[in-house]
Design an enzyme around this catalytic site. Structure first.
Site, PDB file in Angstrom:
ATOM      1  N   ASP A  22       0.783  -1.308  -0.011  1.00 51.04           N
ATOM      2  CA  ASP A  22      -0.139   0.111   0.084  1.00 51.04           C
ATOM      3  C   ASP A  22       1.005   1.128  -0.017  1.00 51.04           C
ATOM      4  OD1 ASP A  22      -3.251   0.126   0.753  1.00 51.04           O
ATOM      5  OD2 ASP A  22      -2.177   2.052   0.804  1.00 51.04           O
TER       6      ASP A  22
ATOM      7  N   ARG B  39     -19.020  -8.943  -0.475  1.00 49.06           N
ATOM      8  CA  ARG B  39     -19.953  -7.977  -0.087  1.00 49.06           C
ATOM      9  C   ARG B  39     -19.350  -7.623   1.440  1.00 49.06           C
ATOM     10  NH1 ARG B  39     -24.305 -12.263   1.225  1.00 49.06           N
ATOM     11  NH2 ARG B  39     -22.314 -13.572   1.082  1.00 49.06           N
TER      12      ARG B  39
ATOM     13  N   LYS C 297     -19.240  -7.004 -13.848  1.00 50.98           N
ATOM     14  CA  LYS C 297     -19.055  -6.374 -12.666  1.00 50.98           C
ATOM     15  C   LYS C 297     -20.144  -5.207 -12.465  1.00 50.98           C
ATOM     16  CE  LYS C 297     -18.155  -4.676  -8.715  1.00 50.98           C
ATOM     17  NZ  LYS C 297     -17.596  -5.183  -7.292  1.00 50.98           N
TER      18      LYS C 297
ATOM     19  N   CYS D 192     -19.959   1.295  -3.248  1.00 55.01           N
ATOM     20  CA  CYS D 192     -20.042   0.502  -4.590  1.00 55.01           C
ATOM     21  C   CYS D 192     -21.478   0.797  -5.338  1.00 55.01           C
ATOM     22  CB  CYS D 192     -19.980  -1.055  -4.337  1.00 55.01           C
ATOM     23  SG  CYS D 192     -18.641  -1.543  -3.384  1.00 55.01           S
TER      24      CYS D 192
HETATM   25  C1  UGA Z   1     -22.233  -4.566  -3.164  1.00 51.85           C
HETATM   26  C2  UGA Z   1     -22.437  -5.994  -3.907  1.00 51.85           C
HETATM   27  O1  UGA Z   1     -23.514  -6.569  -3.210  1.00 51.85           O
HETATM   28  C3  UGA Z   1     -21.180  -6.876  -3.962  1.00 51.85           C
HETATM   29  O2  UGA Z   1     -21.468  -8.216  -4.731  1.00 51.85           O
HETATM   30  C4  UGA Z   1     -20.116  -6.258  -4.790  1.00 51.85           C
HETATM   31  O3  UGA Z   1     -18.729  -6.872  -4.756  1.00 51.85           O
HETATM   32  C5  UGA Z   1     -19.766  -4.823  -3.925  1.00 51.85           C
HETATM   33  O4  UGA Z   1     -21.083  -4.064  -3.883  1.00 51.85           O
HETATM   34  C6  UGA Z   1     -18.665  -4.174  -4.720  1.00 51.85           C
HETATM   35  O5  UGA Z   1     -18.892  -3.824  -5.732  1.00 51.85           O
HETATM   36  O6  UGA Z   1     -17.513  -4.117  -4.295  1.00 51.85           O
HETATM   37  P1  UGA Z   1     -21.882  -4.067  -0.674  1.00 51.85           P
HETATM   38  O7  UGA Z   1     -21.566  -2.717  -1.078  1.00 51.85           O
HETATM   39  O8  UGA Z   1     -20.976  -4.551   0.524  1.00 51.85           O
HETATM   40  O9  UGA Z   1     -21.629  -4.930  -1.839  1.00 51.85           O
HETATM   41  O10 UGA Z   1     -23.347  -3.974   0.037  1.00 51.85           O
HETATM   42  P2  UGA Z   1     -24.706  -4.708  -0.364  1.00 51.85           P
HETATM   43  O11 UGA Z   1     -24.813  -5.959   0.259  1.00 51.85           O
HETATM   44  O12 UGA Z   1     -24.746  -4.810  -1.908  1.00 51.85           O
HETATM   45  O13 UGA Z   1     -25.714  -3.576   0.077  1.00 51.85           O
HETATM   46  C7  UGA Z   1     -25.737  -2.368  -0.535  1.00 51.85           C
HETATM   47  C8  UGA Z   1     -26.762  -1.434   0.144  1.00 51.85           C
HETATM   48  O14 UGA Z   1     -28.140  -1.900  -0.346  1.00 51.85           O
HETATM   49  C9  UGA Z   1     -26.637  -1.267   1.484  1.00 51.85           C
HETATM   50  O15 UGA Z   1     -26.811   0.055   1.986  1.00 51.85           O
HETATM   51  C10 UGA Z   1     -28.035  -2.131   1.957  1.00 51.85           C
HETATM   52  O16 UGA Z   1     -28.500  -1.732   3.208  1.00 51.85           O
HETATM   53  C11 UGA Z   1     -28.834  -2.115   0.947  1.00 51.85           C
HETATM   54  N1  UGA Z   1     -29.805  -3.017   0.619  1.00 51.85           N
HETATM   55  C12 UGA Z   1     -29.619  -4.324   0.443  1.00 51.85           C
HETATM   56  C13 UGA Z   1     -30.969  -2.622   0.774  1.00 51.85           C
HETATM   57  O17 UGA Z   1     -31.678  -1.476   0.720  1.00 51.85           O
HETATM   58  N2  UGA Z   1     -32.240  -3.637   0.525  1.00 51.85           N
HETATM   59  C14 UGA Z   1     -31.917  -4.943   0.152  1.00 51.85           C
HETATM   60  O18 UGA Z   1     -32.876  -5.783   0.184  1.00 51.85           O
HETATM   61  C15 UGA Z   1     -30.631  -5.198   0.098  1.00 51.85           C
END
Ligand code: UGA
Length: 446
Positions: A32, A162, A215, A271
Site C-alpha cells: 500500500d 460484500r 461487474k 459500490c
Molecule cells: C455490493 C455488492 O453486493 C457486491 O457483490 C459487490 O462486490 C460490492 O458491492 C462491490 O462492488 O464491491 P456492498 O456494497 O458490500 O456489496 O453491499 P450490499 O450488500 O450490496 O448492500 C448495498 C446497499 O443496499 C446497503 O446500503 C444495503 O442496506 C442496501 N440494501 C440491500 C437494501 O436497501 N435492500 C436490500 O434488500 C438489500
C-alpha cells in the site's frame, strides 16, 4: 514451485484478498502507498471492521506468534516486482468529484508504478471496478513500460465480495470471472483459484470488456432490484398496501427470488451508488447512453427514499424539527460494517440536523467513521443513551443489536414512544404491543 502473489492496495478488497490468498497456501506480499496501513497490517490489525478478517490475517502475517508467516506487507514497488508471479491490483475507483464518472487515478498510478518493476514474466490481474475498455488500455501500457515486455500479461478478475461477508465471499466465491488477454492468464488464474474451483465455484472465462461489464452489470442489477421494491413501497404507501408482504409473495417465484427485496431507505456504500453512475457515464462515452437511462431512475428512486424518511420523521414530530430530539440507530451503510461511505442512515441524520433537529446517533461499529464525516452530530455510547429524551427514534441500519432491544425498557427513556423503521427489520407487533407508535416505509400505519 508455488506461485508467489502480490496484492496492491490494502483496503477492504486488497486486505481481504491478501489474507485469503495466504489462506489458500500462497506466499503473499501486500503493498500500500499509505505507510500507516502497512504498519497496522504488519501487526495483524485491520484498519476497518470486517467480521473474521482480523483472525484470518493474524493466522498468516509473518512475525505473529503461531502464524504461517505466509503474508507480509511492504511499501516498496521494487520488492513487489521482484517477488510476484501474479500481481493483483485492488485499489479503489471512487466517484469523481462533481461528476458521474469514476476516478481512475489510483489504478493509473498503481499500474504506472508497478510496470517498470516487472523484469520477469508475470501476470497482472486487475480486480478494481473500472469503466469498460480500461483493461485493453492498461494491457498496452504494461507492454510499453514493463522491462519484461510481452512476458507480462494482464487479466481482469472482478470482485463480487460484500462487506460484512468479505472473507467468506473471497474464499468461497459464488463465481470467478476472468477476462483474459492470452492463454497464460487463464492457466495461472486456474492455479490461483484451484481450491475454490475444486469446491465448486464456477469459473467463467471471458474477454476483457465482458469481464469488466459483468461487474458493473451485477451491481446495476442489484441496485435495480432494490429500487424496484422501493418503488413498490411508494405505491404501497399511496394505496395502503404492505410492501413487506408484497416482497415475500413475489419472492416465492424462483425467477424473482427473495433476496435484495427489502424496502427501506435504500442502498448506499462505496459500490452500488458510484458504480451505477460510472456505468451511465461510460455508456454515454460509448454512445450507448440510452441503454442505461433507466439507471438514472434507479438512482433517483433510491435518493428519494432518504428524503422520504426525513419527511416521515418531520411529520411524526408535528411538522418541524425545531426543539425536537431525534434518535438515530445506525450510521453505517449496512449492518456488520463500519463503512459510512454514502450511508443512507448518516445522510438522513445529517439532513434532519440541518433542518434544526437535535440528532443523537448510535452505531455499534461505525461511530468513529461517522464522527469524522459528520462531527456536528451528537453521538451516544449505546442505543438506549441515544434514545434518551427522544421525540422520535429512527431505525436506519438493521444491526442485529437493534432487533434485540427491549421495546418496553426503551419506552421508559424516550420522551415519546414513536419509532420509524427505515429498514423494515423490526417486529412491528412487538413494538406496538409495548406501547410504541411504529411506522415503516411502504407499510400500513396500523
Ligand atoms: C455490493 C455488492 O453486493 C457486491 O457483490 C459487490 O462486490 C460490492 O458491492 C462491490 O462492488 O464491491 P456492498 O456494497 O458490500 O456489496 O453491499 P450490499 O450488500 O450490496 O448492500 C448495498 C446497499 O443496499 C446497503 O446500503 C444495503 O442496506 C442496501 N440494501 C440491500 C437494501 O436497501 N435492500 C436490500 O434488500 C438489500
Amino acid at each position: 514451485m508455488a506461485l508467489k502473489i502480490t496484492v496492491i492496495g490494502t483496503g477492504y478488497l486488497g486486505a481481504t484478498h491478501a489474507a485469503a490468498m495466504a489462506e489458500l497456501g500462497f506466499e503473499v506480499l501486500g503493498l500500500d502507498v499509505v505507510p500507516e496501513k502497512i504498519e497496522m497490517l504488519s501487526r495483524g490489525k485491520v484498519p476497518m471492521y470486517e467480521p473474521g478478517l482480523e483472525e484470518l490475517l493474524r493466522k498468516h502475517v509473518a512475525g505473529i506468534e503461531g502464524s504461517t508467516g505466509r503474508l507480509r506487507f511492504t511499501t516498496s514497488w521494487e520488492e513487489v516486482g521482484e517477488f510476484g508471479d501474479v500481481h493483483f491490483v485492488c485499489v479503489n475507483t471512487p466517484q469523481k468529484h462533481g461528476e458521474y464518472a469514476c476516478d481512475m487515478s489510483f489504478v493509473e498510478s498503481a499500474f504506472a508504478a508497478l510496470a517498470p518493476q516487472l523484469r520477469r514474466p508475470a501476470l497482472v490481474v486487475g480486480k478494481s471496478t473500472v469503466p469498460v475498455g480500461s483493461a485493453a488500455r492498461l494491457a498496452e501500457l504494461l507492454a510499453d513500460l514493463a522491462p519484461a515486455g510481452r512476458d507480462v500479461e494482464l487479466a481482469w478478475n472482478p470482485e463480487f465480495l460484500r462487506e460484512g461477508f468479505a472473507v467468506q465471499d473471497t474464499l468461497q466465491p459464488d463465481r470467478i470471472v476472468v477476462g483474459i488477454g492470452g492463454e497464460r492468464g487463464e492457466k495461472l488464474l486456474r492455479e490461483v483459484y484451484a481450491i475454490p474451483i475444486a469446491e465448486g465455484s464456477p469459473f467463467v472465462v471471458a474477454d476483457y470488456p465482458t469481464a469488466e461489464l459483468v461487474k458493473t452489470a451485477a451491481n446495476s442489477f442489484l441496485a435495480t432490484k432494490i429500487s424496484f421494491i422501493n418503488a413498490m413501497a411508494e405505491v404501497c404507501e399511496a394505496a395502503d398496501g404492505d410492501v413487506a408482504k408484497l416482497a415475500e409473495a413475489i419472492g416465492h417465484d424462483e425467477r424473482i427470488g427473495k433476496k435484495f427485496l427489502r424496502a427501506g431507505i435504500g442502498f448506499g456504500g462505496g459500490c452500488l451508488p458510484k458504480d451505477i453512475r460510472a456505468f451511465m457515464a461510460r455508456a454515454g462515452e460509448l454512445g450507448a447512453d440510452q441503454a442505461l437511462t433507466f439507471l438514472r431512475e434507479v438512482d433517483s428512486i433510491n435518493m428519494r427514499r432518504r428524503a422520504h424518511m426525513v419527511e416521515l420523521a418531520r411529520e411524526t414530530v408535528g411538522g418541524s424539527f425545531l426543539g425536537q430530539r431525534v434518535a438515530v440507530l445506525g450510521a453505517s451503510f449496512k449492518p456488520d460494517s463500519d463503512d459510512v461511505r454514502d450511508s443512507p442512515a448518516l445522510n438522513v441524520a445529517g439532513q434532519i440536523h440541518l433542518q434544526g433537529g437535535q440528532v443523537t446517533v448510535y452505531d455499534p461499529k461505525g461511530m468513529e467513521n461517522a464522527r469524522r464525516v459528520f462531527p456536528t452530530l451528537t453521538y451516544a455510547p449505546s442505543a438506549p443513551e441515544a434514545c434518551r429524551g427522544a421525540h422520535v427514534v429512527l431505525h436506519l441500519t438493521e444491526w442485529g443489536e437493534f432487533r434485540e432491544l427491549d421495546p418496553a425498557a426503551l419506552a421508559e427513556v424516550v420522551a415519546e414512544p414513536r419509532i420509524l423503521d427505515g429498514r423494515n427489520a423490526l417486529d412491528a407487533a412487538v413494538w406496538r404491543a409495548a406501547g410504541w407508535t411504529y411506522r415503516a416505509m411502504g407499510r400500513p400505519r396500523v
